[in-house]
Design a protein around this motif. Structure first.
Motif, PDB file in Angstrom:
ATOM      1  N   ILE A  37       0.840  -1.203   0.000  1.00  0.00           N
ATOM      2  CA  ILE A  37       0.000   0.000   0.000  1.00  0.00           C
ATOM      3  C   ILE A  37       0.874   1.252   0.000  1.00  0.00           C
ATOM      4  O   ILE A  37       0.610   2.226  -0.730  1.00  0.00           O
ATOM      5  CB  ILE A  37      -0.961  -0.024   1.202  1.00  0.00           C
ATOM      6  CG1 ILE A  37      -2.028  -1.107   1.000  1.00  0.00           C
ATOM      7  CG2 ILE A  37      -1.616   1.336   1.407  1.00  0.00           C
ATOM      8  CD1 ILE A  37      -2.890  -1.353   2.215  1.00  0.00           C
ATOM      9  N   VAL A  38       1.913   1.244   0.818  1.00  0.00           N
ATOM     10  CA  VAL A  38       2.841   2.382   0.854  1.00  0.00           C
ATOM     11  C   VAL A  38       3.508   2.569  -0.509  1.00  0.00           C
ATOM     12  O   VAL A  38       3.635   3.703  -1.008  1.00  0.00           O
ATOM     13  CB  VAL A  38       3.893   2.170   1.963  1.00  0.00           C
ATOM     14  CG1 VAL A  38       5.053   3.153   1.810  1.00  0.00           C
ATOM     15  CG2 VAL A  38       3.254   2.323   3.337  1.00  0.00           C
ATOM     16  N   THR A  39       3.915   1.470  -1.133  1.00  0.00           N
ATOM     17  CA  THR A  39       4.530   1.553  -2.464  1.00  0.00           C
ATOM     18  C   THR A  39       3.553   2.140  -3.480  1.00  0.00           C
ATOM     19  O   THR A  39       3.928   2.978  -4.312  1.00  0.00           O
ATOM     20  CB  THR A  39       4.995   0.166  -2.922  1.00  0.00           C
ATOM     21  OG1 THR A  39       5.993  -0.317  -2.019  1.00  0.00           O
ATOM     22  CG2 THR A  39       5.583   0.218  -4.326  1.00  0.00           C
ATOM     23  N   LYS A  45       1.982   8.959  -6.358  1.00  0.00           N
ATOM     24  CA  LYS A  45       2.278  10.325  -5.933  1.00  0.00           C
ATOM     25  C   LYS A  45       1.057  10.996  -5.296  1.00  0.00           C
ATOM     26  O   LYS A  45       0.691  12.127  -5.612  1.00  0.00           O
ATOM     27  CB  LYS A  45       2.782  11.161  -7.115  1.00  0.00           C
ATOM     28  CG  LYS A  45       4.070  10.616  -7.722  1.00  0.00           C
ATOM     29  CD  LYS A  45       4.551  11.454  -8.898  1.00  0.00           C
ATOM     30  CE  LYS A  45       5.838  10.885  -9.477  1.00  0.00           C
ATOM     31  NZ  LYS A  45       6.328  11.664 -10.647  1.00  0.00           N
ATOM     32  N   VAL A  46       0.418  10.266  -4.393  1.00  0.00           N
ATOM     33  CA  VAL A  46      -0.764  10.809  -3.730  1.00  0.00           C
ATOM     34  C   VAL A  46      -0.362  11.914  -2.766  1.00  0.00           C
ATOM     35  O   VAL A  46       0.805  12.037  -2.357  1.00  0.00           O
ATOM     36  CB  VAL A  46      -1.541   9.701  -2.977  1.00  0.00           C
ATOM     37  CG1 VAL A  46      -2.016   8.633  -3.937  1.00  0.00           C
ATOM     38  CG2 VAL A  46      -0.705   9.097  -1.860  1.00  0.00           C
ATOM     39  N   ILE A  70       7.113   1.099  11.967  1.00  0.00           N
ATOM     40  CA  ILE A  70       7.934   2.263  11.625  1.00  0.00           C
ATOM     41  C   ILE A  70       8.697   2.009  10.328  1.00  0.00           C
ATOM     42  O   ILE A  70       8.772   2.877   9.452  1.00  0.00           O
ATOM     43  CB  ILE A  70       8.900   2.589  12.780  1.00  0.00           C
ATOM     44  CG1 ILE A  70       8.121   3.177  13.965  1.00  0.00           C
ATOM     45  CG2 ILE A  70       9.992   3.551  12.334  1.00  0.00           C
ATOM     46  CD1 ILE A  70       8.955   3.418  15.196  1.00  0.00           C
ATOM     47  N   ALA A  71       9.247   0.792  10.186  1.00  0.00           N
ATOM     48  CA  ALA A  71       9.980   0.461   8.964  1.00  0.00           C
ATOM     49  C   ALA A  71       9.073   0.533   7.738  1.00  0.00           C
ATOM     50  O   ALA A  71       9.498   0.973   6.659  1.00  0.00           O
ATOM     51  CB  ALA A  71      10.596  -0.927   9.097  1.00  0.00           C
ATOM     52  N   SER A  72       7.804   0.121   7.880  1.00  0.00           N
ATOM     53  CA  SER A  72       6.862   0.160   6.752  1.00  0.00           C
ATOM     54  C   SER A  72       6.477   1.581   6.383  1.00  0.00           C
ATOM     55  O   SER A  72       6.265   1.891   5.208  1.00  0.00           O
ATOM     56  CB  SER A  72       5.611  -0.649   7.086  1.00  0.00           C
ATOM     57  OG  SER A  72       5.895  -2.032   7.174  1.00  0.00           O
ATOM     58  N   LEU A  73       6.345   2.461   7.396  1.00  0.00           N
ATOM     59  CA  LEU A  73       5.908   3.832   7.150  1.00  0.00           C
ATOM     60  C   LEU A  73       7.056   4.777   6.793  1.00  0.00           C
ATOM     61  O   LEU A  73       6.817   5.881   6.288  1.00  0.00           O
ATOM     62  CB  LEU A  73       5.174   4.369   8.385  1.00  0.00           C
ATOM     63  CG  LEU A  73       3.864   3.654   8.757  1.00  0.00           C
ATOM     64  CD1 LEU A  73       3.324   4.201  10.075  1.00  0.00           C
ATOM     65  CD2 LEU A  73       2.820   3.791   7.655  1.00  0.00           C
ATOM     66  N   GLN A  74       8.290   4.356   7.044  1.00  0.00           N
ATOM     67  CA  GLN A  74       9.446   5.215   6.805  1.00  0.00           C
ATOM     68  C   GLN A  74       9.525   5.748   5.367  1.00  0.00           C
ATOM     69  O   GLN A  74       9.816   6.934   5.162  1.00  0.00           O
ATOM     70  CB  GLN A  74      10.733   4.459   7.159  1.00  0.00           C
ATOM     71  CG  GLN A  74      12.013   5.264   6.978  1.00  0.00           C
ATOM     72  CD  GLN A  74      12.104   6.438   7.938  1.00  0.00           C
ATOM     73  OE1 GLN A  74      11.639   6.355   9.073  1.00  0.00           O
ATOM     74  NE2 GLN A  74      12.700   7.535   7.477  1.00  0.00           N
TER      75      GLN A  74
END
Length: 415
Positions: A37-39, A45-46, A70-74
């Motif tokens: 989802i982060v990718t 470019k939201v 934290i690692a996922s959201l970084q």
């Protein structure tokens, strides 16, 4: 100017199966989903990633879960895409006397946690988000004012008027962790569609969470205004038929629109297999494996299996033990996790219905019904309370509810 947001909910980080060989991989599944989802948010470019509650599976998470989050959201933080979130019922820390994990993430700048302030007369106040404290009720992204509410329980419908009265801006978007009856598959924390409809007059887009099945709520004249993406990963058995994904939301010329983007959840198979007429355990096992082979999804990843065995057989159900079934299923399906419900009934070799013996599940229900019915206060509600008791038992056995959440479910809701 066009603004775009990625709307997700019910990610349930930290979910796994206790004492299961696949527990480690299942734990990783939910983080892999958030990573994708982060990718997507970065590639599209939201202007912001929106999380409408239940980022975590339980409020009291493990330190490793916090570190992995934290690692996922970084990556979002590095490219400057804000992650705006609210708390769901699973994110709560009940009986807490310290800062919550969601508040900690907000103070560290990984999310913007939106939570309104309640006034003395029971109203709402949505203060602007404060970067220093990591708290606030609303935040502005471009021309869009984003409000956050979180989970407020089964009486959410009675709060709608007070919520709308507290909003004085235009181009509004609301994050709200609540289900809508007739749309949501959950049974707790919902409000009626007619109670929700007034939100459409104040908010151009209501970003829902709570139910794990995606749906869109329309006004009485057919205008969509509230969107629930469901959980992007399959959290519980029973979700095998749901579409899984998130919404790519666009705002242009004062109007919101949404496009559903699918995710790639782990394959899940839930099946009821009728073994009626099987003369022995070997024959029943062969029939069971054949049926599972026919139903296996094309996805080659290790599936999650839940099998319910039913029917009248000529051998004792104990002969078809769970461990024996698991070993046999490993050869044809290599499941990551399997749950087996044995509801087989034993009949005489002559097949005389009068000599049929009750299944273990039936005996269990009879015992509970007798115990509940012995209390005069509960007479007439035996079936309802038996179902509730067994549901809570199953949730605890499957690690689908923790102690704090169980207390919340059994507690009373405040209005």
């Amino acid at each position: 100017m066009t603004l775009r947001f990625l709307h997700t909910a019910d990610i349930h980080l930290g979910k796994t199966y206790r004492n299961s060989p696949g527990s480690t991989q299942r734990y990783r599944d939910f983080f892999a989903t958030l990573d994708r989802i982060v990718t997507t948010a970065i590639n599209e470019k939201v202007d912001a990633l929106l999380i409408s509650g239940d980022l975590f599976h339980v409020g009291q998470i493990l330190p490793r879960t916090f570190a992995r989050t934290i690692a996922s959201l970084q990556p979002l933080k590095e490219v400057g895409i804000p992650c705006i979130a609210i708390e769901g019922n699973h994110d709560w820390i009940h009986r807490r006397d310290s800062v919550s994990w969601m508040e900690a993430l907000s103070q560290m700048g990984y999310i913007r946690l939106l939570r309104p302030t309640r006034t003395d007369d029971g109203g709402y106040r949505f203060d602007p988000f404060d970067e220093e404290t990591g708290l606030g009720g609303r935040i502005k992204i471009g021309d869009v004012n984003i409000y956050g509410l979180g989970y407020i329980g089964a009486q959410a419908g009675s709060h709608v008027e007070r919520i709308c009265d507290a909003v004085t801006t235009e181009n509004n978007l609301l994050l709200f962790h609540v289900g809508i009856w007739s749309y949501s598959p959950v049974e707790i924390g919902n409000m009626k569609p007619e109670e929700a409809h007034p939100l459409a007059g104040t908010f151009g887009y209501v970003a829902l969470g709570h139910g794990h099945k995606p749906y869109i709520v329309e006004t009485s004249d057919g205008q969509p205004y509230a969107f629930n993406p469901g959980s992007p990963e399959r959290v519980n058995f029973g979700e095998e038929t749901y579409d899984k994904g998130c919404y790519l939301v666009s705002f242009e010329n004062g109007t919101f629109s949404a496009e559903f983007r699918t995710t790639a959840p782990r394959p899940m198979l839930v099946a009821t297999i009728d073994l009626s007429g099987s003369q022995n355990a070997e024959q029943a096992l062969e029939r069971c494996l054949t049926r599972v082979g026919e139903l296996l999804p094309a996805d080659k990843r290790r599936p999650l299996l839940e099998l319910k065995l039913v029917g009248k057989v000529s051998f004792h159900p104990f002969e078809l033990g769970r461990e024996r079934l698991r070993l046999a299923l490993e050869e044809i399906a290599s499941p990551l996790h399997v749950e087996i419900k044995n509801h087989l009934s034993l009949v005489s070799s002559a097949g005389d219905a009068a000599t049929e013996k009750k299944s273990l599940a039936e005996i269990e229900q009879d015992v509970l019904r007798e115990l509940i019915g012995s209390g005069s206060d509960y007479r007439g509600r035996e079936d309802e309370l038996v179902k509730l008791s067994l549901t809570l038992r199953d949730m605890l056995q499957k690690n689908e509810v923790d102690e704090d959440e169980l207390l919340a479910l059994l507690g009373t809701e405040e209005t």
